[in-house]
Scaffold this motif. Structure first.
Motif, PDB file in Angstrom:
ATOM      1  N   ALA A 135       0.824  -1.205   0.000  1.00  0.00           N
ATOM      2  CA  ALA A 135       0.000   0.000   0.000  1.00  0.00           C
ATOM      3  C   ALA A 135       0.863   1.261   0.000  1.00  0.00           C
ATOM      4  O   ALA A 135       0.514   2.273  -0.624  1.00  0.00           O
ATOM      5  N   GLU A 136       1.988   1.203   0.704  1.00  0.00           N
ATOM      6  CA  GLU A 136       2.912   2.334   0.710  1.00  0.00           C
ATOM      7  C   GLU A 136       3.460   2.590  -0.692  1.00  0.00           C
ATOM      8  O   GLU A 136       3.499   3.738  -1.159  1.00  0.00           O
ATOM      9  N   VAL A 137       3.876   1.533  -1.375  1.00  0.00           N
ATOM     10  CA  VAL A 137       4.391   1.669  -2.737  1.00  0.00           C
ATOM     11  C   VAL A 137       3.303   2.196  -3.663  1.00  0.00           C
ATOM     12  O   VAL A 137       3.553   3.060  -4.523  1.00  0.00           O
ATOM     13  N   LEU A 138       2.083   1.700  -3.485  1.00  0.00           N
ATOM     14  CA  LEU A 138       0.962   2.158  -4.304  1.00  0.00           C
ATOM     15  C   LEU A 138       0.727   3.649  -4.121  1.00  0.00           C
ATOM     16  O   LEU A 138       0.503   4.390  -5.092  1.00  0.00           O
ATOM     17  N   ALA A 139       0.784   4.104  -2.872  1.00  0.00           N
ATOM     18  CA  ALA A 139       0.591   5.530  -2.591  1.00  0.00           C
ATOM     19  C   ALA A 139       1.656   6.369  -3.281  1.00  0.00           C
ATOM     20  O   ALA A 139       1.368   7.422  -3.871  1.00  0.00           O
ATOM     21  N   HIS A 140       2.901   5.922  -3.236  1.00  0.00           N
ATOM     22  CA  HIS A 140       3.986   6.663  -3.875  1.00  0.00           C
ATOM     23  C   HIS A 140       3.865   6.639  -5.403  1.00  0.00           C
ATOM     24  O   HIS A 140       4.104   7.643  -6.068  1.00  0.00           O
ATOM     25  N   MET A 141       3.475   5.518  -5.953  1.00  0.00           N
ATOM     26  CA  MET A 141       3.369   5.399  -7.404  1.00  0.00           C
ATOM     27  C   MET A 141       2.323   6.351  -7.966  1.00  0.00           C
ATOM     28  O   MET A 141       2.545   7.000  -8.990  1.00  0.00           O
ATOM     29  N   PHE A 142       1.190   6.457  -7.293  1.00  0.00           N
ATOM     30  CA  PHE A 142       0.146   7.317  -7.819  1.00  0.00           C
ATOM     31  C   PHE A 142       0.406   8.784  -7.504  1.00  0.00           C
ATOM     32  O   PHE A 142      -0.112   9.667  -8.189  1.00  0.00           O
ATOM     33  N   LEU A 145       2.318   9.646 -10.489  1.00  0.00           N
ATOM     34  CA  LEU A 145       1.426   9.860 -11.628  1.00  0.00           C
ATOM     35  C   LEU A 145       0.858  11.274 -11.616  1.00  0.00           C
ATOM     36  O   LEU A 145       0.787  11.937 -12.664  1.00  0.00           O
ATOM     37  N   VAL A 146       0.445  11.746 -10.447  1.00  0.00           N
ATOM     38  CA  VAL A 146      -0.108  13.095 -10.347  1.00  0.00           C
ATOM     39  C   VAL A 146       0.947  14.135 -10.701  1.00  0.00           C
ATOM     40  O   VAL A 146       0.677  15.119 -11.399  1.00  0.00           O
ATOM     41  N   LEU A 147       2.179  13.935 -10.230  1.00  0.00           N
ATOM     42  CA  LEU A 147       3.256  14.863 -10.545  1.00  0.00           C
ATOM     43  C   LEU A 147       3.553  14.885 -12.040  1.00  0.00           C
ATOM     44  O   LEU A 147       3.812  15.944 -12.622  1.00  0.00           O
ATOM     45  N   LEU A 148       3.500  13.726 -12.678  1.00  0.00           N
ATOM     46  CA  LEU A 148       3.714  13.673 -14.116  1.00  0.00           C
ATOM     47  C   LEU A 148       2.595  14.407 -14.848  1.00  0.00           C
ATOM     48  O   LEU A 148       2.852  15.164 -15.801  1.00  0.00           O
ATOM     49  N   GLY A 149       1.360  14.198 -14.416  1.00  0.00           N
ATOM     50  CA  GLY A 149       0.244  14.928 -15.010  1.00  0.00           C
ATOM     51  C   GLY A 149       0.387  16.423 -14.837  1.00  0.00           C
ATOM     52  O   GLY A 149       0.088  17.202 -15.745  1.00  0.00           O
ATOM     53  N   SER A 422      -5.940   8.860 -10.001  1.00  0.00           N
ATOM     54  CA  SER A 422      -5.340   9.143  -8.699  1.00  0.00           C
ATOM     55  C   SER A 422      -6.406   9.284  -7.620  1.00  0.00           C
ATOM     56  O   SER A 422      -6.178   8.948  -6.460  1.00  0.00           O
ATOM     57  N   GLY A 423      -7.590   9.789  -8.007  1.00  0.00           N
ATOM     58  CA  GLY A 423      -8.676   9.909  -7.040  1.00  0.00           C
ATOM     59  C   GLY A 423      -9.141   8.562  -6.527  1.00  0.00           C
ATOM     60  O   GLY A 423      -9.436   8.403  -5.337  1.00  0.00           O
TER      61      GLY A 423
END
Length: 472
Positions: A135-142, A145-149, A422-423
């Motif tokens: 879950a920690e990795v998932l939080a960081h990955m998304f 994604l938001v930063l890339l967007g 991301s939402g």
């Protein structure tokens, strides 16, 4: 900086020493050119432990406006477009509903942190504690994604503002500004433009909005990406609040000059409302940084009240900009662009000022966002940061931004897809899973509570799924 030197905090995706040059005050002031400021700030949530001495607590008023300023993002420019796609009645209901739901899930994170975290804790750390490493990795990955967007949207906005600003000054002495100040454009339906004004045509094969200018932006931005001390750019963050205020005044002045132009009863498909719900998932996104912001509140017992007031202010701001522009817009409502400034001739003085103000702000914010994206990517891979690697990552980010700005320059589409994805993770799924796990550990989990939080996750999944069934 090597991986060993990073000294990650709280499970960490970010090194302590990386962010010592940036203050919490300057970080809280980012906005509104951000896709959403909370997405940008999320990378900095580990900063608190590195600040010595600890900052004094702030009043409820300061906390409220800090949350308001942090949430406000570039979706402010697209809100009228979202209202048009959803239809006014559905839009008003949806804005209120999404505001309430996002407020609730943000408050859930505060409650979970109260039982299982600390003032310097954040969502990834809570995920690791309660749900596990995945879950920690998932939080960081998304968050990545938001930063890339955000990087992509910024590039499109810089391109747009630069193109029209240069054209404005080139044509300044050869145009009738009195006539143009009354002109509206409908880029999708040229013959519906007031005063028969035509959209701006490319005056040169070397100066094209969707061809050459995105590449010229690279010449401006690339040197800025290689600054070792990005805290220089935080000095301009006060422009964030100034931009929000100016856009509010801009829309209210234009709306007053147009008068009310209510459209006939809307009969569009209900599924088109998903355009706005996808945007709103990002427009109200502050979940990755909310614990840090609220931990600075002097009245911890008033966190719920202050957070509610802040969300109410954001809701009013979005509603004013989106609904007023939609109601007063005198052309066909389908003419409303996903960047409302594109509906005005480039010679319009108020529009020119808005573009100049936003151009300067976005150019100064972009290096911060790219820096956070680069640092997060290096730490997640993990890789050893070198000068060569920094340049390679910067070039990769810029290449992606240029391609999107040339072939898919629709910030509304990017925002709604990024918001829906991301939402689903940060706004709906993780807060719900964390709350369910917290209730289970405290022996307070019931079947109806499980069903309630499962419904929130299902709504987020449906919101994402509906993005693929929109009539463009």
């Amino acid at each position: 900086m090597s991986r060993a030197e990073a000294s990650p905090l709280l499970g960490g995706a970010a090194p302590t020493n990386t962010y010592k040059t940036l203050s919490r005050d300057s970080l809280d002031s980012l906005g509104p050119a951000e896709l959403t400021a909370s997405a940008i700030l999320s990378t900095y949530t580990k900063l608190e432990k590195s600040l010595k001495p600890e900052r004094p607590k702030q009043s409820s008023l300061v906390t409220i406006f800090s949350v308001w300023n942090t949430i406000m993002g570039s979706s402010l420019l697209t809100m009228a477009w979202g209202v048009e796609r959803a239809g006014l009645p559905a839009a008003l209901i949806l804005v209120a509903f999404m505001a309430a739901l996002c407020l609730y899930t943000a408050y859930v994170l505060l409650r979970v942190n109260k039982h299982h975290g600390s003032d310097s804790c954040e969502v990834p750390a809570l995920c690791r504690t309660l749900l596990g490493r995945w879950a920690e990795v998932l939080a960081h990955m998304f968050s990545l994604l938001v930063l890339l967007g955000a990087n992509i949207v910024y590039w499109i906005l810089i391109t747009n503002f630069l193109y029209f600003t240069v054209n404005y000054f080139v044509d300044l002495h050869s145009s009738n500004t009195t006539e143009y100040n009354m002109t509206l454009l409908c880029p999708r339906h040229v013959n519906q433009s007031l005063l028969l004004a035509e959209p701006v045509e490319e005056v040169s094969p070397y100066w094209g909005l969707h061809s050459t200018v995105p590449m010229y932006v690279a010449l401006i931005v690339f040197p800025l990406l290689n600054f070792r001390n990005v805290s220089f750019f935080t000095k301009f963050n006060s422009l964030g609040t100034l931009s929000v205020v100016y856009l509010l005044i801009f829309v209210l002045v234009k709306g007053y000059s147009w008068g009310i132009h209510l459209p006939p009863l809307d009969t569009r498909p209900v599924r088109n409302a998903a355009v706005l719900s996808g945007m709103l998932a990002l427009s109200f996104y502050i979940h990755n940084i909310i614990i840090t912001i609220m931990s600075n509140n002097a009245r911890q017992d008033k966190n719920g009240r202050d957070l509610t007031i802040a969300f109410l202010l954001v809701t009013v701001t979005y509603t004013l900009v989106g609904a007023v522009f939609y109601i007063c817009f005198p052309l066909a409502k389908s003419c409303i662009e996903d960047n409302i400034l594109n509906n005005f001739d480039m010679h319009d003085i108020m529009t020119a000022v808005a573009r100049i103000l936003l151009l300067f702000q976005v150019v100064t914010v972009y290096p911060l966002v790219a820096y956070m994206l680069r640092t997060e990517a290096i730490l997640l891979l993990p890789l050893k940061e070198t000068r060569t690697l920094t340049i390679v990552i910067n070039l990769s980010i810029m290449t992606m931004c240029v391609l999107v700005a040339c072939f898919c320059p629709s910030i509304g589409t990017i925002i709604r897809y990024t918001g829906a994805v991301s939402g689903l993770v940060h706004v709906f799924a993780l807060p719900s899973l964390l709350q369910v796990r917290s209730l289970q550990l405290r022996g307070r989990l019931t079947w109806w509570k499980t069903l309630f939080y499962a419904a929130i996750v299902a709504f987020g999944a449906l919101n994402l799924l509906m993005q693929f069934f929109i009539n463009e």
